[in-house]
Structures are given as C-alpha cells and as structure tokens.
Design a protein around this motif. Structure first.
Motif, PDB file in Angstrom:
ATOM      1  N   ILE A 134       2.963  -3.241  -2.497  1.00 54.63           N
ATOM      2  CA  ILE A 134       3.017  -2.481  -1.242  1.00 54.63           C
ATOM      3  C   ILE A 134       1.635  -1.904  -0.932  1.00 54.63           C
ATOM      4  O   ILE A 134       1.163  -1.961   0.209  1.00 54.63           O
ATOM      5  N   GLU A 135       0.990  -1.395  -1.965  1.00 50.48           N
ATOM      6  CA  GLU A 135      -0.349  -0.835  -1.766  1.00 50.48           C
ATOM      7  C   GLU A 135      -1.321  -1.909  -1.270  1.00 50.48           C
ATOM      8  O   GLU A 135      -2.058  -1.705  -0.304  1.00 50.48           O
ATOM      9  N   MET A 136      -1.290  -3.064  -1.907  1.00 51.64           N
ATOM     10  CA  MET A 136      -2.200  -4.154  -1.507  1.00 51.64           C
ATOM     11  C   MET A 136      -1.888  -4.659  -0.108  1.00 51.64           C
ATOM     12  O   MET A 136      -2.801  -5.013   0.640  1.00 51.64           O
ATOM     13  N   ALA A 137      -0.592  -4.711   0.238  1.00 49.72           N
ATOM     14  CA  ALA A 137      -0.217  -5.210   1.567  1.00 49.72           C
ATOM     15  C   ALA A 137      -0.757  -4.264   2.643  1.00 49.72           C
ATOM     16  O   ALA A 137      -1.101  -4.694   3.746  1.00 49.72           O
ATOM     17  N   GLY A 138      -0.820  -2.971   2.319  1.00 42.60           N
ATOM     18  CA  GLY A 138      -1.353  -2.016   3.281  1.00 42.60           C
ATOM     19  C   GLY A 138      -0.408  -1.715   4.432  1.00 42.60           C
ATOM     20  O   GLY A 138      -0.798  -1.126   5.429  1.00 42.60           O
ATOM     21  N   VAL A 139       0.856  -2.142   4.289  1.00 41.80           N
ATOM     22  CA  VAL A 139       1.879  -1.860   5.306  1.00 41.80           C
ATOM     23  C   VAL A 139       3.154  -1.417   4.584  1.00 41.80           C
ATOM     24  O   VAL A 139       3.368  -1.791   3.429  1.00 41.80           O
ATOM     25  N   PRO A 140       3.990  -0.608   5.257  1.00 38.86           N
ATOM     26  CA  PRO A 140       5.285  -0.296   4.648  1.00 38.86           C
ATOM     27  C   PRO A 140       6.132  -1.565   4.575  1.00 38.86           C
ATOM     28  O   PRO A 140       6.018  -2.431   5.453  1.00 38.86           O
ATOM     29  N   VAL A 141       6.944  -1.683   3.534  1.00 33.49           N
ATOM     30  CA  VAL A 141       7.674  -2.934   3.293  1.00 33.49           C
ATOM     31  C   VAL A 141       9.187  -2.708   3.380  1.00 33.49           C
ATOM     32  O   VAL A 141       9.752  -1.939   2.597  1.00 33.49           O
TER      33      VAL A 141
END
Ligand code: TXA
Ligand code: MG
Length: 351
Positions: A134-141
C-alpha cells in the motif's frame, strides 16, 4: 486474462516484485495480497474503473461496500470527514491490525466503494507485505477478501489461486494468514462503539479501552430476521459445496448426536464430513474427520476454519456435521462464520 503469481517471503520482501505489483495497482489493475487476517483482492480505491474489476472478478453483489486499506494515518484526511476521539483511541490501540473502523466519508471516495452509504470502512493492516504494498502504491487500496463471492475467505495463497487465477492481474503468494478470520468491523460514528462483524479484535479487547461496547443485534444468533448494519453480513457466506449442520451442546451429547446422524446418512449412501476439535477427534471412526484445532486455543480454530471448509470440498463430502464452539472471546467470530457457512442450520442437543 493472464495472472502473474509472485512468491514473496514476508520476512525478506523482494522489493522489485512488490514494486511491480504496486505499479499494477497504480495503473488500475487488481492485485491479491496476504494480510494478517485473510488474503485481500486490491485495487486503487480512488479509481472507480479499477474498483469495478474487483466486483467482477469475485462476482460480488454491488450493494456490498468495500474496505479501504491504508498504510499511514496521514492518508485518512482525504478519506474521512472527521476522526472522533473514540475512533482515534481504537487506532492508537489496535492499528496496524485486524480491525476495520467505519467513519463518515468524504466525496473523494467513489460511490462504488461505499455502495451509496455516507460512511466508509477503513483498515490499516499489519502484515508486512500488505503494509509495504500500500505504501509503495501510494494510493489507498480497496480490498475485499480474495475469494469468489460466497466461498470461504482465503487464508493461503493456494485458495486465492484456486478461486481467482485468470480473473486478476497479480496474485502475491506470501504464506499463511495469522488470524485466519476477517477483521472486526466497528462503527465509530456514534458515541458508543458498535461491532458490526466480530473478528480478531474481540469485544473483550475493546472493553479494555471503552466502558461500553455494543454489538449489532442482527448478527447475534437467532436474530437473522433483523437487517444487519453491515451490508455484507446479510449474505450466506463461507459455504462449501456440501450442506453444513452445526451441533451445539455439551460435548458428550454433540458427539453422540453426530454418530447417530452419520449412521443415518451413511446408510443412505452419503459421504459424511465431520468438523471436530482435537479433544473429540479420536471419538469419530468413519467418514472424513478433520479437526479445526484445540478448544483450549480458539486462535488455532479461527486460523484453520476456512481452510478446513475448503478441505471438505476437496474431499467431496455430501454433508458436514460441525461441532459448535463456546461463544466467548474469539469464539464469537468463529461461530459467526460457522453459522453463516451452515446457512443458520444449528441444532441444539443435550443439556
Ligand atoms: O480482514 C478483512 O477485513 C479483509 C482483509 C482483506 O482486509 N477484508 C474483508 O473484506 O473481509 P470484505 O469485503 O470481505 O468484508 C467487508 C465487510 C462487509 O461485511 C461489508 O459489508 C462491510 O465490511 N462494510 C464495508 N463498508 C461498510 C460501511 N461503510 N458500513 C458498514 N459495513 C461496511
Ligand atoms: Mg469477504
């Protein structure tokens, strides 16, 4: 559709593979990943088209809202109108961890996530792969459990592969889930916390920080005529192919009743499954007998429940008799899932 399967060791995370998965999330794809509760099927929560792919892959009814997963508290501001002091207390005590908090939503959240409600469910998972992804995606999941709708939630990667291979972009295989049951869902929009779905964080845990904790009456045994406040709780769920019947009562009477029922069914040529506990396993001779774990350790029962239900499917039994467990601590969450797997078919025996 081709599904990539990445093996990632939660204790030594391969960042390149996780970054590739994060990229899939950012570009509107779907990624199944392990959490400490069950595997989730994730998509960018702010991308309506991506979120719709989750509903399609699972065959999930559109009136069942999704949980939005975050990795840091500062992501909350964009998602919720306010964080009441009591909600903050839950976050401080139990996040990251197996509890989901219902709060008033902002307009940034697409309607497809909340199924039109004015609230949103938020969770910060503690599993290192989930958290880092989630941190790497940089978006809420946004992520529901990564099973086909109606099936037991997946607690091992093989369950996800069985249900969703060919239907999602990526499956991260990252070992077994610790808790084995989905998160507790607690509504923190009112003055008193209200549990909408029992889970890993128990009522007793919440009572350590609140004088009063309520439980949605609709999820208590025998109240299935009431409409649950959490839309997902109204569906039959966790169902293996075979019919499930729960026997509740003192152990001696339960074992006796199962023996009798088993004899009747086997005389009709049916293949019987018995979902028992370590304490009673030796007392059953015939049929497919699988223990959920020890009654002295409810956490092991919670951890094995969904996998055991799937094992009965693989064994091809026609009917499953399941021993009930005591409804205290984690036993509430275990029985909640078992009763739904049984479509509310509970038989009380003995004292
Ligand atoms: O442990 C978990 O919670 C897992 C992992 C992947 O995080 N997720 C999960 O999601 O169990 P799902 O979609 O299978 O269950 C979400 C539950 C449903 O019962 C849904 O109705 C409820 O949360 N829910 C979601 N948003 C809600 C809202 N705004 N108000 C009330 N209930 C809500
Ligand atoms: Mg689910």
């Amino acid at each position: 559709m081709e599904t990539k399967v990445y093996e990632i060791d939660p204790k030594a995370i391969d960042e390149a593979q996780l970054e590739a998965s994060a990229q899939v999330l950012r570009s509107g794809g779907t990624v199944a990943f392990p959490t400490e509760t069950v595997y989730g099927l994730g998509a960018n929560a702010l991308d309506e088209k991506a979120v719709k792919k989750i509903f399609e892959a699972k065959g999930r009814p559109s009136d069942n809202p999704l949980i939005v997963h975050i990795s840091k508290l500062n992501e909350l501001d964009a998602l919720v109108e306010e964080i009441p002091p009591n909600a903050k207390k839950v976050m401080e005590r139990f996040w990251p961890g197996p509890i989901t908090i219902i709060l008033k939503r902002t307009d940034k959240i697409p309607d497809v996530i909340t199924a039109g409600l004015d609230t949103v469910a938020i969770r910060m998972p503690s599993h290192p792969i989930a958290n880092k992804l989630i941190e790497m995606a940089g978006v809420p999941v946004a992520a529901p459990s990564a099973n086909l709708s109606g099936k037991p939630s997946p607690t091992k990667a093989e369950h996800v592969i069985h249900d969703l291979k060919g239907k999602v972009d990526v499956i991260i295989s990252g070992g077994n889930c610790d808790v084995g049951l989905e998160s507790t869902v607690v509504d923190m929009t009112g003055n008193i916390p209200m549990i909408l779905r029992p889970g890993g964080v128990t009522k007793e845990h919440l009572e350590e920080i609140f004088e009063k904790v309520e439980v949605d009456k609709a999820i208590e045994e025998g109240n299935q005529a009431l409409t649950p406040k959490s839309p997902g709780m109204k569906y039959t769920h966790y169902s293996p192919q075979a019919e499930v019947i729960i026997l509740e009562g003192d152990m001696e009477s339960v074992v006796k009743a199962i023996h009798k029922l088993q004899e009747e069914k086997e005389a009709q040529g049916l293949r019987v499954g018995i979902m028992c506990t370590d304490e009673t396993k030796k007392l059953y001779k015939n049929g497919v007998v699988i223990s959920m774990g020890s009654r002295k350790d409810l956490a092991t029962i919670a951890n094995h429940l969904f996998a055991v239900l799937r094992q009965f499917d693989a064994a091809g039994v026609d009917i499953i008799y399941a021993e009930g467990v005591e409804q205290k601590l984690l036993g509430h969450a275990v029985m909640n899932r078992m009763i739904k797997a049984a479509g509310y078919h509970v038989v009380k025996v003995g004292r």
